[in-house]
Design an enzyme around this catalytic site. Structure first.
Site, PDB file in Angstrom:
ATOM      1  N   ARG A   1       0.836  -1.194   0.000  1.00 56.16           N
ATOM      2  CA  ARG A   1       0.000   0.000   0.000  1.00 56.16           C
ATOM      3  C   ARG A   1       0.881   1.258   0.000  1.00 56.16           C
ATOM      4  NH1 ARG A   1      -0.550   4.651   2.777  1.00 56.16           N
ATOM      5  NH2 ARG A   1      -0.129   3.520   4.717  1.00 56.16           N
ATOM      6  N   ASP A   2       1.548   1.509   1.095  1.00 53.69           N
ATOM      7  CA  ASP A   2       2.315   2.751   1.237  1.00 53.69           C
ATOM      8  C   ASP A   2       3.474   2.797   0.247  1.00 53.69           C
ATOM      9  OD1 ASP A   2       3.061   5.180   2.216  1.00 53.69           O
ATOM     10  OD2 ASP A   2       3.861   4.460   4.114  1.00 53.69           O
TER      11      ASP A   2
ATOM     12  N   HIS B   1       8.693   6.509   9.843  1.00 51.21           N
ATOM     13  CA  HIS B   1       9.479   6.630   8.616  1.00 51.21           C
ATOM     14  C   HIS B   1      10.959   6.733   8.962  1.00 51.21           C
ATOM     15  CE1 HIS B   1       6.203   7.896   5.480  1.00 51.21           C
ATOM     16  NE2 HIS B   1       5.913   6.787   6.102  1.00 51.21           N
TER      17      HIS B   1
ATOM     18  N   ASN C   1       9.838   4.745   4.273  1.00 50.18           N
ATOM     19  CA  ASN C   1       9.429   3.783   5.278  1.00 50.18           C
ATOM     20  C   ASN C   1      10.620   3.071   5.915  1.00 50.18           C
ATOM     21  OD1 ASN C   1       6.416   3.619   5.281  1.00 50.18           O
ATOM     22  ND2 ASN C   1       6.770   3.382   3.082  1.00 50.18           N
TER      23      ASN C   1
ATOM     24  N   HIS D   1       3.489   3.896  13.000  1.00 47.63           N
ATOM     25  CA  HIS D   1       3.930   3.887  11.605  1.00 47.63           C
ATOM     26  C   HIS D   1       5.048   4.915  11.513  1.00 47.63           C
ATOM     27  CE1 HIS D   1       3.258   3.699   7.153  1.00 47.63           C
ATOM     28  NE2 HIS D   1       3.686   4.950   7.221  1.00 47.63           N
TER      29      HIS D   1
ATOM     30  N   CYS E   1       9.649   8.223  -0.702  1.00 51.91           N
ATOM     31  CA  CYS E   1      11.075   8.510  -0.879  1.00 51.91           C
ATOM     32  C   CYS E   1      11.290   9.713  -1.774  1.00 51.91           C
ATOM     33  CB  CYS E   1      11.765   7.306  -1.474  1.00 51.91           C
ATOM     34  SG  CYS E   1      13.525   7.557  -1.715  1.00 51.91           S
TER      35      CYS E   1
END
Lengths: 312, 312
Positions: free
Chosen positions: B14-15, B213, B253, B211, B244
């Site tokens: 997904r991300d 990063h 991530n 979540h 990114c």
């Protein structure tokens, strides 16, 4: 924690430059050291007293020590592999001398062709040399426990062996010992456990610094674990130069810029001006155009509105 | 801590995929999901129910949910921006639904063109939809607090605002809230502080996941801080794909492989077989030949003699 002072010890001019093939001109090294000290870094390992035929990259260490000593407030550190190197370091006037001793004897034999017993003899001889100096001219003497967290040759390095060598280094006359993750094997749980164990043997004051690598991406997590245990000196290399046997991104050393950002964001005092530190990269890049500089914070920039302690 | 179970929630499909322009074929996504589940990852965010014209990369989410549901023991998670998406998610049979709500209202308006009040109405409508499902078919419903650690538009995001939104999301009917460092602004001290504060408002059980990063290299250090606070679910993306916007190395991530290595080395249980997880990269690489996969552990390899818990 927030508010305490953490010493960032820049090891790029030594650990970084010894790991790459281009030889940085002495004047460029001086510019690097001066710029980084001006950015607020208070301890810099400027070189290593090893034979020039082994590490031609570091042949100008004596000149760099002399230069760095002229910078007010800067602790000038060097690495020495033996008594001969220590004599040169003392003659040059280094403030801090580290002798690395690999806890993995296989690694020690492979690297410096010496057993633990031979390295400890060398350590004792260096301690005697330092003690023979007039007061006020005695450098601080650190024993660096290489491969303390594991060894590419031996695999697991037993904690008991680390403690044994740490104690032996102190008995041989070191002022302190440092834990070094030479191979990038450390994890945060192990970092905490080992610092606690070593301190229980040598005392808290005699185990104040760690040298961590970022080989498997855990460098800053390991640094955080070390901070949690009360470690006050963390080694790092500008642009993560050095110890990079792998693909892009797998830098060996912790990136000074990322470490400085983390510490500042957490509210630690480091004395470092982040904007100025980031600008030091240009000095290094100019002298090493073919060497890749790493770092996430330099790529991403500082957060909007960042002013030292973030999100407090 | 050692021995406790930590859920690695893979968000790459997904991300990751929403952040890159190449569209991964559905069959390749299925192969990725299957391979990663076979490697032991127990929760995978397979997509997002958004209009295909906005994110064509994720247009096959319903099909992926149906596929992933056939994998025993896998929690199939999806993101939904609104009630319409939630209806599709419920119809497809997702096990977990997350609605992201940006604590920075500027970011919310920019991203989804909705105010906090509008998003909270949407959240309440989704909660009602879920409650209307027969028991045993109700997905878990999470409110994701985006930009909880800072915002590229607003800068500092006040902690009080995070707590206010967290409470509002729970009141609107979420089962739990998750903290999201959308912008890569978080630092470990802030992570600890914010988790503690949010838990004091919603209860420990209702704030179990984060979540994070790796934009400024602090991803794993922040994960460590979250673990220290008792967080049990950590999002990560295979190869660090996604989010990114910067130069090589500045992945958005957290890299699943590096996180899994850190957790295993520390002695946490994750159910993940590291060798198998590293092999999943080949599946992704084959389908995305032009997308760079990040990760330090993949480059460096596992330590010699590594067998799960390291240096213990």
């Amino acid at each position: 924690m927030s508010g305490s002072f953490i010493e960032i010890s820049e090891v790029g001019p030594r650990d970084g430059l010894q790991s790459i093939s281009p030889i940085m001109p002495t004047e460029a090294k001086k510019a690097w050291i001066a710029a980084e000290a001006a950015a607020g870094v208070r301890e810099i390992e400027v070189g290593s007293f090893v034979p020039a035929k082994i590490l031609p990259q570091l042949a100008d260490t004596a000149e760099l020590v002399a230069f760095a000593r002229t910078i007010p407030g800067l602790t000038v550190a060097v690495l020495v592999p033996n008594l001969k190197g220590a004599e040169a370091a003392v003659a040059a006037g280094a403030h801090k001398i580290t002798i690395p001793l690999s806890v993995s004897e296989t690694h020690s034999l492979r690297n410096v062709r010496r057993t633990h017993a031979q390295m400890l003899e060398e350590t004792a001889a260096i301690a005697a040399l330092i003690q023979a100096q007039p007061e006020g001219r005695r450098p601080k003497f650190e024993g660096g426990l290489s491969t303390a967290f594991g060894c590419t040759l031996e695999g697991v390095v037993p904690e008991a062996k680390v403690l044994e060598i740490a104690e032996a280094l102190m008995k041989a006359g070191c002022d302190e010992v440092g834990l070094s993750d030479t191979t990038g094997y450390a994890n945060p749980a192990q970092v905490k456990r080992l610092i606690r164990a070593v301190r229980s043997v040598v005392g808290d004051h005699a185990c104040a610094g760690v040298h961590l690598h970022n080989t498997r991406g855990l460098g800053l997590a390991n640094a955080l674990a070390a901070l949690d245990e009360g470690i006050t000196t963390l080694d790092a290399s500008l642009g993560g130069i050095g110890g990079c046997p792998f693909a892009p991104g797998a830098s060996g050393n912790i990136v000074t810029e990322d470490l400085a950002f983390m510490l500042a964001a957490m509210g630690y005092e480091t004395g470092v001006d982040l904007e100025k530190l980031l600008a030091v990269r240009d000095v290094v890049k100019a002298a090493l155009p073919d060497t890749e500089l790493y770092g996430f914070t330099p790529d991403a920039g500082l957060p909007k509105g960042f002013s030292g302690a973030w999100g407090l």
